[in-house]
Design an enzyme around this catalytic site. Structure first.
Site, PDB file in Angstrom:
ATOM      1  N   GLY A  44       0.796  -1.207   0.000  1.00 39.70           N
ATOM      2  CA  GLY A  44       0.000   0.000   0.000  1.00 39.70           C
ATOM      3  C   GLY A  44       0.833   1.264   0.000  1.00 39.70           C
ATOM      4  O   GLY A  44       0.353   2.329  -0.389  1.00 39.70           O
ATOM      5  N   PHE A  45       2.101   1.204   0.442  1.00 37.51           N
ATOM      6  CA  PHE A  45       2.929   2.404   0.526  1.00 37.51           C
ATOM      7  C   PHE A  45       3.964   2.480  -0.585  1.00 37.51           C
ATOM      8  O   PHE A  45       4.604   3.511  -0.746  1.00 37.51           O
ATOM      9  CB  PHE A  45       3.649   2.455   1.871  1.00 37.51           C
ATOM     10  CG  PHE A  45       2.810   3.009   2.979  1.00 37.51           C
ATOM     11  CD1 PHE A  45       1.556   3.538   2.736  1.00 37.51           C
ATOM     12  CD2 PHE A  45       3.290   2.991   4.278  1.00 37.51           C
ATOM     13  CE1 PHE A  45       0.792   4.053   3.760  1.00 37.51           C
ATOM     14  CE2 PHE A  45       2.529   3.502   5.318  1.00 37.51           C
ATOM     15  CZ  PHE A  45       1.272   4.033   5.065  1.00 37.51           C
ATOM     16  N   LYS A  65      13.620   1.054  -3.834  1.00 43.50           N
ATOM     17  CA  LYS A  65      12.298   1.164  -3.225  1.00 43.50           C
ATOM     18  C   LYS A  65      11.685   2.494  -3.644  1.00 43.50           C
ATOM     19  O   LYS A  65      12.301   3.555  -3.481  1.00 43.50           O
ATOM     20  CB  LYS A  65      12.395   1.080  -1.703  1.00 43.50           C
ATOM     21  CG  LYS A  65      12.767  -0.302  -1.208  1.00 43.50           C
ATOM     22  CD  LYS A  65      12.694  -0.390   0.312  1.00 43.50           C
ATOM     23  CE  LYS A  65      12.961  -1.812   0.788  1.00 43.50           C
ATOM     24  NZ  LYS A  65      12.828  -1.935   2.252  1.00 43.50           N
ATOM     25  N   ASP A 163      10.717  -5.575  12.999  1.00 43.44           N
ATOM     26  CA  ASP A 163      10.078  -6.516  12.069  1.00 43.44           C
ATOM     27  C   ASP A 163      10.984  -7.701  11.764  1.00 43.44           C
ATOM     28  O   ASP A 163      11.161  -8.093  10.606  1.00 43.44           O
ATOM     29  CB  ASP A 163       9.675  -5.802  10.788  1.00 43.44           C
ATOM     30  CG  ASP A 163       8.581  -6.551  10.016  1.00 43.44           C
ATOM     31  OD1 ASP A 163       7.907  -7.409  10.633  1.00 43.44           O
ATOM     32  OD2 ASP A 163       8.390  -6.295   8.824  1.00 43.44           O
TER      33      ASP A 163
END
Length: 543
Positions: A44-45, A65, A163
């Site tokens: 989504g980003f 990215k 994460d």
């Protein structure tokens, strides 16, 4: 192939070396140097792409990215930008570590942000488990011995990864070392209902984490260093079982993952993992260093067993005190021969109790291939029962087959044996104990440990004169007071190793990595180093 980054392009794939997209006319060279080859993932980003840097000789690969929020609301856009900038800042700060991707470039174009990273070729641990099955206990301990110093380094830079999971750990193809990836925001934002069944990274406000791997305080937007320790514990359970946390039951009253019935591991290791996975922060290991110290207690206690247990066995008619459950969070005490006799007796009783509980370590093969047990019940797994109370005139000689067979069965203590000139290159001996015992000395003179995995091994006081340890993994190893006279340690990974008081006269440390190692300037002055030697403070060459 050249890939177009225009999100509205109907046909983004183009022929190699094409300058402009045949479908939409957009330039295929980003920032006049990067050519996109393929998309690696999106959320989504933003999206992640494999690219080549055409401004450099050889056109090396890199990862780009691109910030590409799916939602256009000012709040979401600002969050995405903040997280994207935070990833760039984090990588710029800590990317000098050999197991963290380097930040190569960072720029914006047409109000879009781009972040360029080092490309890591290899398989994730998640892919490894799906391809080859779960790890053994020894395999997970080796994993921890390699990842914990890296986490300790990250935390020392005041960074919390938030994460850690198998999909974010890549085993690099060229050197088989683990690399931790994904320090930022280019992940899918998921709703609370979707998060329960998803293994994608959740971005809720500014809380980052994967449901099941992230502890409660992190999902409540209060991450601490111990949050990474918890995620590392869940990752270890995945490696042992092949099951993700969403596939395991939870205790509804505590929120604890009910994992113990899915594994077959030693009681000590179960205790370490249990303390890593404590839901309550106050009962959890607080730092990566705490976990390393807990895991290092295993070879330490085994080395004590060689000397201390004998003292109690010499007393006829003496009954051992009641066994005491071993606490992984307890204080191991100093490595010293001046310990009080009552402490020695208690420690010896703990060792005997632990060995009797573990079972397999109490019966092993000796050098003739037969199991032998002394009348006292004490077994030497490689050369038969120990004598008690008298010093041996020489250490028993063993061969590589019996060493590896004993290691495969879970045996880790190899104190007092003669490994002189033995060829043990390219084998896994992580966590092994070669520490000099009270009555005997481990001889490793001219032994060949080239490219051998000795991560977390205890080689304190061992005789390693002229030993070959070239390109060996010695991350977190104990080499304090070891004799490394003229030993070959070229290219060895000695990150966070303890080399205090070790004899390094004539030792070849050219190209070795001493990041965070405990070593003095005087010791380094006696050894051979070159510009490739990484000093304890991450400096190459001269201080």
């Amino acid at each position: 192939m050249s890939y177009c980054l225009n999100p509205t392009c109907p046909h983004p794939e183009n022929l190699t070396h094409t300058q402009r997209c045949h479908a939409c006319g957009s330039s295929l060279l980003i920032n006049d140097r990067y050519r996109i080859l393929q998309e690696l993932g999106h959320g989504g980003f933003g999206a992640t792409f494999l690219a080549t840097d055409e401004s450099l000789p050889g056109k090396p690969h890199c990862v780009i990215k691109q910030l590409r929020p799916a939602a256009s609301s000012p709040h979401v856009l600002q969050m995405a930008r903040d997280l994207f900038k935070r990833e760039a800042k984090t990588l710029g700060k800590i990317g000098d570590h050999p197991q963290i991707p380097r930040l190569l470039d960072y720029f914006d174009r047409d109000q879009e942000f781009y972040l360029v990273q080092e490309y890591i070729s290899g398989s994730t641990l998640q892919q490894e488990v799906k391809r080859s099955g779960p790890f053994s206990e020894a395999g997970v301990k080796q994993f921890l011995s390699e990842i914990l110093p890296m986490i300790q380094y990250i935390h020392s830079q005041q960074v919390i990864h938030r994460d850690i999971k198998p999909a974010n750990l890549i085993r690099r193809s060229q050197d088989k070392k683990l690399v931790l990836i994904d320090f930022g925001a280019v992940k899918d934002k998921v709703s609370p209902t979707r998060a329960e069944a998803s293994e994608e990274t959740a971005l809720t406000a500014y809380a980052i984490g994967t449901p099941g791997y992230a502890p409660p305080e992190q999902m409540a937007m209060r991450p601490i260093y111990a949050s990474d320790v918890y995620a590392l514990g869940v990752t270890s359970i995945y490696l042992l079982t092949g099951k993700s946390p969403k596939d395991m039951a939870y205790d509804p009253t505590t929120g604890e993952i009910l994992w113990r019935d899915h594994v077959h591991i030693s009681e000590h290791f179960s205790g370490v993992l249990g303390q890593m996975l404590e839901v309550s922060v106050r009962h959890r290991f607080q730092t990566a260093g705490d976990v390393m110290r807990a895991l290092d207690l295993v070879p330490y206690m085994d080395s004590l067993a060689e000397g201390m247990v004998m003292t109690n066995l010499q007393k006829p008619g003496t009954q051992p005190p009641p066994s005491t459950r071993y606490s992984v969070g307890g204080d191991s005490g100093p490595r010293s021969e001046s310990m009080h006799s009552s402490q020695t007796a208690r420690m010896a009783a703990q060792i005997r109790a632990r060995r009797s509980r573990n079972g397999p370590d109490s019966t092993n093969l000796n050098t003739t291939g037969r199991s032998r047990r002394s009348p006292s019940g004490m077994t030497d797994p490689l050369s038969g029962p120990r004598s008690t109370g008298r010093r041996r005139s020489s250490s028993p000689k063993v061969d590589i087959k019996h060493v590896l067979d004993a290691y495969a069965r879970g045996h880790r203590s190899f104190v007092s044996y003669d490994f002189s000139s033995m060829n043990l290159n390219k084998v896994d001996l992580s966590g092994a104990n070669f520490h000099e015992a009270k009555f005997f000395q481990t001889k490793l003179i001219r032994a060949n440990f080239q490219k051998t995995d000795l991560g977390g091994a205890d080689l304190a006081q061992a005789n390693l004169q002229e030993a070959v340890l070239r390109d060996a993994n010695l991350v977190g190893a104990f080499l304090n007071n070891a004799d490394l006279l003229k030993a070959d340690l070229r290219g060895a990974n000695l990150s966070y190793a303890n080399l205090s008081n070790a004899n390094l006269r004539g030792t070849n440390l050219c190209g070795s990595d001493l990041t965070g190692a405990k070593i003095s300037d005087d010791q380094l002055a006696m050894a051979r180093t070159n510009w490739k030697t990484v000093r304890p403070r991450r400096k190459r060459g001269l201080w």
